[in-house]
Design a protein around this motif. Structure first.
Motif, PDB file in Angstrom:
ATOM      1  N   SER A 693      40.213 -80.692   7.929  1.00  0.00           N
ATOM      2  CA  SER A 693      38.763 -80.613   8.058  1.00  0.00           C
ATOM      3  C   SER A 693      38.230 -82.017   8.340  1.00  0.00           C
ATOM      4  O   SER A 693      38.573 -82.970   7.646  1.00  0.00           O
ATOM      5  CB  SER A 693      38.129 -80.055   6.782  1.00  0.00           C
ATOM      6  N   GLY A 694      37.412 -82.125   9.352  1.00  0.00           N
ATOM      7  CA  GLY A 694      36.839 -83.420   9.687  1.00  0.00           C
ATOM      8  C   GLY A 694      36.783 -83.637  11.183  1.00  0.00           C
ATOM      9  O   GLY A 694      36.973 -82.697  11.967  1.00  0.00           O
ATOM     10  N   PRO A 695      36.526 -84.851  11.605  1.00  0.00           N
ATOM     11  CA  PRO A 695      36.349 -86.063  10.785  1.00  0.00           C
ATOM     12  C   PRO A 695      34.938 -86.151  10.202  1.00  0.00           C
ATOM     13  O   PRO A 695      33.996 -85.579  10.726  1.00  0.00           O
ATOM     14  CB  PRO A 695      36.600 -87.188  11.781  1.00  0.00           C
ATOM     15  N   TYR A 696      34.837 -86.917   9.112  1.00  0.00           N
ATOM     16  CA  TYR A 696      33.570 -87.134   8.441  1.00  0.00           C
ATOM     17  C   TYR A 696      33.221 -88.617   8.511  1.00  0.00           C
ATOM     18  O   TYR A 696      34.058 -89.472   8.225  1.00  0.00           O
ATOM     19  CB  TYR A 696      33.648 -86.689   6.983  1.00  0.00           C
ATOM     20  N   THR A 697      31.988 -88.897   8.902  1.00  0.00           N
ATOM     21  CA  THR A 697      31.502 -90.275   8.975  1.00  0.00           C
ATOM     22  C   THR A 697      30.112 -90.362   8.327  1.00  0.00           C
ATOM     23  O   THR A 697      29.390 -89.362   8.241  1.00  0.00           O
ATOM     24  CB  THR A 697      31.396 -90.757  10.437  1.00  0.00           C
ATOM     25  N   LEU A 698      29.775 -91.555   7.882  1.00  0.00           N
ATOM     26  CA  LEU A 698      28.433 -91.836   7.381  1.00  0.00           C
ATOM     27  C   LEU A 698      27.963 -93.129   8.039  1.00  0.00           C
ATOM     28  O   LEU A 698      28.728 -94.088   8.167  1.00  0.00           O
ATOM     29  CB  LEU A 698      28.435 -91.997   5.858  1.00  0.00           C
ATOM     30  N   GLU A 699      26.731 -93.157   8.447  1.00  0.00           N
ATOM     31  CA  GLU A 699      26.207 -94.315   9.157  1.00  0.00           C
ATOM     32  C   GLU A 699      26.294 -95.571   8.301  1.00  0.00           C
ATOM     33  O   GLU A 699      25.892 -95.578   7.129  1.00  0.00           O
ATOM     34  CB  GLU A 699      24.752 -94.058   9.563  1.00  0.00           C
ATOM     35  N   ASN A 700      26.881 -96.630   8.897  1.00  0.00           N
ATOM     36  CA  ASN A 700      27.008 -97.946   8.266  1.00  0.00           C
ATOM     37  C   ASN A 700      27.839 -97.918   6.981  1.00  0.00           C
ATOM     38  O   ASN A 700      27.656 -98.763   6.096  1.00  0.00           O
ATOM     39  CB  ASN A 700      25.618 -98.531   7.959  1.00  0.00           C
ATOM     40  N   GLU A 716      32.536 -78.428  -1.943  1.00  0.00           N
ATOM     41  CA  GLU A 716      32.669 -77.002  -1.665  1.00  0.00           C
ATOM     42  C   GLU A 716      31.433 -76.475  -0.950  1.00  0.00           C
ATOM     43  O   GLU A 716      30.912 -75.399  -1.257  1.00  0.00           O
ATOM     44  CB  GLU A 716      32.929 -76.227  -2.960  1.00  0.00           C
ATOM     45  N   SER A 717      30.955 -77.255   0.009  1.00  0.00           N
ATOM     46  CA  SER A 717      29.765 -76.873   0.764  1.00  0.00           C
ATOM     47  C   SER A 717      30.076 -75.694   1.668  1.00  0.00           C
ATOM     48  O   SER A 717      31.198 -75.540   2.174  1.00  0.00           O
ATOM     49  CB  SER A 717      29.275 -78.051   1.614  1.00  0.00           C
ATOM     50  N   ALA A 718      29.086 -74.880   1.868  1.00  0.00           N
ATOM     51  CA  ALA A 718      29.259 -73.767   2.795  1.00  0.00           C
ATOM     52  C   ALA A 718      29.402 -74.296   4.207  1.00  0.00           C
ATOM     53  O   ALA A 718      28.815 -75.310   4.578  1.00  0.00           O
ATOM     54  CB  ALA A 718      28.047 -72.832   2.684  1.00  0.00           C
ATOM     55  N   GLY A 719      30.173 -73.611   4.988  1.00  0.00           N
ATOM     56  CA  GLY A 719      30.313 -73.980   6.396  1.00  0.00           C
ATOM     57  C   GLY A 719      31.377 -75.006   6.689  1.00  0.00           C
ATOM     58  O   GLY A 719      31.515 -75.447   7.835  1.00  0.00           O
ATOM     59  N   VAL A 720      32.154 -75.443   5.691  1.00  0.00           N
ATOM     60  CA  VAL A 720      33.244 -76.379   5.952  1.00  0.00           C
ATOM     61  C   VAL A 720      34.327 -75.661   6.747  1.00  0.00           C
ATOM     62  O   VAL A 720      34.803 -74.593   6.350  1.00  0.00           O
ATOM     63  CB  VAL A 720      33.828 -76.937   4.641  1.00  0.00           C
TER      64      VAL A 720
END
Length: 846
Positions: A693-700, A716-720
Motif C-alpha cells: 500500500s502506498g506510496p505515502y508522502t507528506l509535504e515538507n 485502519e482508514s477506509a479506502g486503503v
C-alpha cells in the motif's frame, strides 16, 4: 647511463614547473581555474589547524594529530574536498593527505563519526563538482571506509561515463549484497554497463581480498607512511633527499605509490633532487633503478612536455622497467620528436622487447601519419611492429599503405602483420584481396593469418555476400585450396557455405572430406543444428560422428534464440544420439552449462548410472548453484542427492525423491554439495509474498519523520488500497525492490503478509531496509530503525514470538533518496531453519 645524463633528466622533471614560474603563472591562479562554482572552498579553522601541524615526531604529537583529525566535521571534510584540483595544477597535496587519512581512520570503529562526515561530505561534493579526477579520488576514499552506506553514494554515479569505472570499483571493493544489487542495477549502456559487469566479475572471483583486512589503519605502518609523505614538503637538504629516496623506492607499494602521486602533485618536492647535486649524484648510480623509475612515473603523471634528449637516455638504461618507462614517456611527452628514439630502440631490440613496445606505440600521442611514415623505411621487424601498432589503433585509413608495404618482396613477418591488419581494419570488399594473396602464402603462419582475416571479414554484420564470394572462389580441382577454404567456411557459416560443406562430405578425396568434417565440428550457426545432429546419427565414421555430435551439443547450448527449455530438449536429443559413454559425458557437461533447473529432467535419470553418475552429479550441481537464490528447495534437494542423503517424496515437482550412492566427505563433489547447502541456507525462508500500500508522502516531511508518523494503513482508514507486490525481474528474490513501483524521495510504503507457525514458538526476524523500517507482528510494534543505508540481509535481528496459526506481519519502509528496498526472513532463535513455516497474502486467511 652516466650520472650527468640522469641529472639532466632529473632537472627536466622540474622544468615545466620552473618555466611556469618564469612566465608568472602562479599556483593559485592555476588552481582557481580548476575550481567549480558549486564546490568553492569554505573557511575551516579546524582543517587549517590540522594542515598547519608539523609531522609528528613522537607518540604525544601523534596523539595530538589524531585528535585533531577526529575533530573534523562534515563541513570541514567538504572544505577539504573543495580544495581538490585537477592533476598537474598543484596546490592540493596537503588536503589529499588529510582526506586519505580521514578515509583510513573513518573506516575504523574509533573513527565512525569521521567516516560519517566523509560520506556526507562526499555525497554533496560528488553532486556539485564536474572535475573527473578529483571525483575519482573522493570515490576511492569512500571505498576505503568499507562502509555499506557508501554504496548508495557511489551508485548514484554509475551512469556517468567519466567516473563510472571508479564508482563500480569502489562498490565492488566494499562488497556485500548491497554492492551486487547496486551493480546489477547500473545503466545497461556503453562504458557504464562494462564497468558494472567488470566489477561484478571482481566480486564473483573474490579478487578484492578480505574486507576486514583491507583499508584499515594501524597505529604503526599506515600512520608512518602518511607522516613520511607529509614530511616531504618541508624536508630539506641531504635528510630530505634521503627521505624522498626512501619513500619513492620503498618495498611498500602503498608508500611508494603515495609518494609518487604526492611528488607529481607537488612540484616543490623537486628541490630535494635539484639542490645539493653532489649527494644527489651519489644516489643515482645504476643500483638505484627504482628511483629512476619513480622520476619517470612523476613525469608521466604530470603530463607536461619534456625535451626528448632528456628522455632518450632512459632507453639505454640497464634496467628493463626504466627503459620501458622512458619509451612510454617519449611516446606521450614528446610525441613529435620522440618517435625517432623509440624506433631506434626497436631496431636494436629482440622480439620479446618489441612485443613490449607494441602497446607503447599503440598508445602514443604521435599521429597515425607519423607512425605510418616509418613503414618501409625500417627493418622487417620494426615495419611489422608499426603495422601491428596501427592495427591496434584501428587506423583504417592507413590500410592502403600497409598493403603497399606488404608487397612481393616484403618479409614473412610483414606479410603476417598485414594479414592481421586486413582482418581487423578491412571491410567485406577486401575479401577478394585476401583470396588473391592466399595462394602465395609464405608458410603455415602466413596462411593461417590470411584464413583468420577471411573469417573476420565474412563475420562482419555488413559482410553481405562475403561467404558467397569465398564459395565462388573454390576451385574443386585444387584439393589443397578446397580444403583450405572449407576451414574458413566452417567458421563463417551461412546457407551457401553449408551447401559447400555438405558437398565436401561426399568428396572421394580424404583431405577434402576431412576438411568438411572439421567444418561441421566448428560450425558457428545454430540454424543447421538439426542437420548436424542427423549427420551424427547417420555417419558410420566414428571420428565424424564425434565431431558432429560435439558440434550439435555446443550449438544447442549457444542457441540463445530459443528458450532454455528448448535447449534442454535439444541436448536430450543429442544425448540419445551419442554412441559411447565418452560422448555422453561431453553432452552431460554441456547440460551443466545450461545453468537452469529444467536440465535436471534429463540429468536425474542418468545420475545413478555407474558410467555417467559423476558427470551427471557435477552437471546437476552446476544447475543448482546457478539457481540457488531463486530455487532454494530444488537446490537443497540436488545437494542432498549428490551427498547420497535419503529424501521423502518431493512436493516441488522436481522429481528428486531418492538418494544416489553416498560420497566420501572429502570428495570434491561432496565438498561442492556441502557448500551449496550452506549457500541455500543464506537464501531460504525469506518472505517474498507481500501485499503493498502506498506510496505515502507528506509535504515538507522527510523520511525519518515520515517513519514516526501514523499514516492511513496504521489508522485502519477506509479506502486503503492493498495490491500484490510486483517483483523486479533483475534482483535476487530476497531483495524487495520498491523503487520500480514506488520510487521517489521522502516517501513510505507498507507491506503486509501472514506467517504460519505450527506452534507457539520463539523466533527471530532478520530485517534489512533502505532506508528506515518499522515492523508490526500481530498488531504490535516489534522493531523500529531509521538509518540511511543500503538494504542488506540481516542488518537488524529482532527476537519475536509467533503464535500457533497465522501471524499478520506489517512492514513500513521509509525512503530518503535513491534506492528503496527491504527484506525479511523468519528463522529460529538460533538462526536455523524453522520447520513448518509458511507465508501467504491470501484474503481468505486475512
Amino acid at each position: 647511463m652516466t650520472r650527468r645524463t640522469w641529472t639532466k633528466l632529473v632537472i627536466a622533471a622540474a622544468g615545466a614547473t620552473l618555466l611556469l614560474g618564469a612566465l608568472g603563472c602562479s599556483q593559485s591562479s592555476g588552481s582557481a581555474a580548476n575550481h567549480d562554482d558549486n564546490a568553492r572552498a569554505t573557511d575551516s579553522p579546524r582543517l587549517d589547524a590540522l594542515l598547519a601541524m608539523p609531522p609528528a615526531s613522537n607518540d604525544a604529537e601523534m596523539a595530538e594529530w589524531r585528535s585533531a583529525l577526529y575533530a573534523l566535521t562534515t563541513d570541514d571534510v567538504l572544505a577539504a574536498m573543495s580544495r581538490l584540483r585537477e592533476p598537474a595544477t598543484g596546490g592540493d597535496a596537503d588536503v589529499r593527505r588529510v582526506l586519505h587519512a580521514v578515509a583510513m581512520y573513518g573506516g575504523s570503529t574509533a573513527g565512525a563519526a569521521l567516516g560519517t562526515a566523509l560520506r556526507d561530505a562526499a555525497a554533496q561534493y560528488l553532486r556539485s563538482t564536474k572535475w573527473a579526477e578529483p571525483r575519482r579520488f573522493v570515490m576511492a576514499q569512500l571505498a576505503l571506509t568499507r562502509h555499506p552506506d557508501a554504496i548508495r553514494i557511489l551508485a548514484d554515479h554509475l551512469a556517468d561515463e567519466a567516473v563510472c569505472e571508479s564508482a563500480a570499483r569502489g562498490i565492488a571493493q566494499i562488497g556485500g549484497d548491497g554492492a551486487r544489487v547496486a551493480l546489477s542495477r547500473a545503466p545497461r549502456r556503453g562504458a557504464c554497463a562494462q564497468s558494472a559487469d567488470w566489477a561484478l566479475g571482481l566480486l564473483d572471483q573474490g579478487v578484492l581480498g578480505d574486507p576486514a583486512l583491507e583499508g584499515k589503519p594501524t597505529e604503526g605502518d599506515a600512520v608512518a607512511a602518511h607522516q613520511k609523505i607529509a614530511a616531504l614538503e618541508s624536508a630539506q637538504g641531504a635528510d630530505g633527499h634521503r627521505l624522498l629516496i626512501e619513500c619513492a623506492t620503498s618495498d611498500d607499494p602503498e608508500l611508494r605509490r603515495g609518494t609518487i602521486r604526492q611528488w607529481a602533485a607537488t612540484p616543490t618536492i623537486d628541490r630535494l633532487l635539484t639542490e645539493g647535486k653532489r649527494p644527489l649524484l651519489g644516489e643515482l648510480g645504476d643500483a638505484n633503478s627504482a628511483l629512476r623509475s619513480a622520476i619517470l612515473e612523476v613525469l608521466l603523471i604530470r603530463d607536461e612536455p619534456v625535451a626528448p634528449e632528456a628522455l632518450a637516455v632512459a632507453t639505454t638504461d640497464s634496467d628493463r622497467n626504466v627503459r620501458h618507462l622512458g619509451l612510454r614517456a617519449l611516446s606521450r611527452l614528446s610525441p613529435d620528436s620522440g618517435m625517432a628514439p623509440i624506433l631506434a630502440y626497436a631496431e636494436r631490440a629482440d622480439e620479446q622487447e618489441r612485443a613490449a613496445i607494441r602497446p607503447i606505440l599503440a598508445e602514443s600521442r604521435s599521429g597515425n601519419q607519423r607512425l605510418a611514415g616509418g613503414l618501409g623505411r625500417s627493418s622487417e621487424g620494426v615495419t611489422a611492429l608499426l603495422i601491428e601498432a596501427l592495427t591496434d589503433r584501428l587506423a583504417r585509413e592507413r590500410l592502403p599503405a600497409i598493403l603497399d608495404v606488404a608487397g612481393p618482396n616484403a618479409g614473412e613477418r610483414v606479410h603476417i602483420a598485414a594479414a592481421e591488419a586486413i582482418g581487423i581494419l578491412g571491410e567485406a570488399e577486401q575479401v577478394p584481396e585476401v583470396l588473391r594473396r592466399l595462394p602465395g602464402a609464405r608458410d603455415d603462419r602466413h596462411r593461417a593469418a590470411l584464413q583468420e582475416a577471411l573469417v573476420r571479414l565474412a563475420r562482419r554484420p555488413d559482410a553481405g555476400g562475403a561467404s558467397a564470394a569465398i564459395v565462388s572462389a573454390i576451385n574443386p580441382d585444387d584439393e589443397a585450396q578446397f580444403a583450405m577454404l572449407l576451414d574458413v567456411l566452417g567458421q563463417t557459416g551461412g546457407d551457401q557455405a553449408w551447401g559447400a560443406v555438405r558437398k565436401a562430405l561426399d568428396d572421394p578425396r580424404p583431405a577434402v572430406r576431412d576438411a568438411g568434417w572439421r567444418a561441421v565440428g566448428r560450425w558457428p550457426i545454430p540454424a543447421q543444428l538439426q542437420d548436424i545432429l542427423e549427420l551424427a546419427r547417420s555417419t558410420q565414421d566414428e571420428g565424424a560422428h564425434v565431431s558432429a555430435l560435439r558440434s550439435a551439443a555446443r550449438l544447442a547450448v549457444e542457441n540463445q534464440a530459443v528458450p532454455v527449455s528448448q535447449r534442454v530438449i535439444l541436448l536430450g536429443a543429442v544425448l540419445k544420439a551419442a554412441r559411447r559413454a565418452e560422448e555422453r559425458k561431453v553432452v552431460i557437461s554441456r547440460l551443466g552449462e545450461i545453468r537452469d533447473s529444467s536440465a535436471l529432467a534429463v540429468l536425474l535419470p542418468i545420475s545413478d548410472d555407474p558410467e555417467l553418475s559423476r558427470e551427471a552429479r557435477t552437471a546437476m550441481l552446476s544447475n543448482a548453484e546457478a539457481v540457488v537464490s531463486t530455487r532454494t528447495e530444488i537446490s537443497r534437494m540436488v545437494a542432498e542427492r549428490v551427498l547420497g542423503r535419503p529424501r521423502a517424496a518431493d512436493a516441488t515437482g522436481s522429481g528428486i525423491t531418492t538418494a544416489g550412492s553416498a560420497l566420501p566427505a572429502d570428495d570434491p563433489l561432496a565438498v561442492r554439495a556441502q557448500a551449496l547447502l550452506e549457500k541455500v541456507a543464506e537464501y531460504e525462508d525469506f518472505v517474498i509474498d507481500w501485499m503493498t500500500s502506498g506510496p505515502y508522502t507528506l509535504e515538507n516531511v522527510g523520511a525519518a519523520d515520515l517513519l514516526e508518523r501514523s499514516l492511513a494503513p496504521e489508522l485502519e482508514s477506509a479506502g486503503v488500497q492493498w495490491t500484490p507486490l510486483r517483483r523486479s525481474p533483475n534482483t535476487e528474490p530476497w531483495y524487495i525492490d520498491l523503487a520500480p513501483q514506488f520510487g521517489g524521495d521522502n516517501r513510505a510504503v507498507y507491506l503486509w503478509t501472514q506467517v504460519y507457525s505450527p506452534r507457539n514458538t520463539e523466533a527471530r526476524f532478520e530485517i534489512g531496509s533502505d532506508d528506515g523500517v518499522r515492523v508490526w507482528l500481530n498488531g504490535e510494534v516489534v522493531h523500529t530503525k531509521y538509518a540511511v543505508r543500503e538494504c542488506e540481509r540481516a542488518s537488524d535481528i529482532v527476537p519475536v514470538r509467533l503464535k500457533a496459526g497465522w501471524n499478520p506481519v506489517t512492514m513500513k519502509v521509509a525512503n530518503g533518496t535513491g534506492s528503496f528496498a527491504a527484506c525479511l526472513r523468519v528463522r529460529a532463535q538460533d538462526g536455523s531453519r524453522m520447520p513448518g513455516i509458511r507465508v501467504t497474502t491470501s484474503s481468505e486467511v486475512r
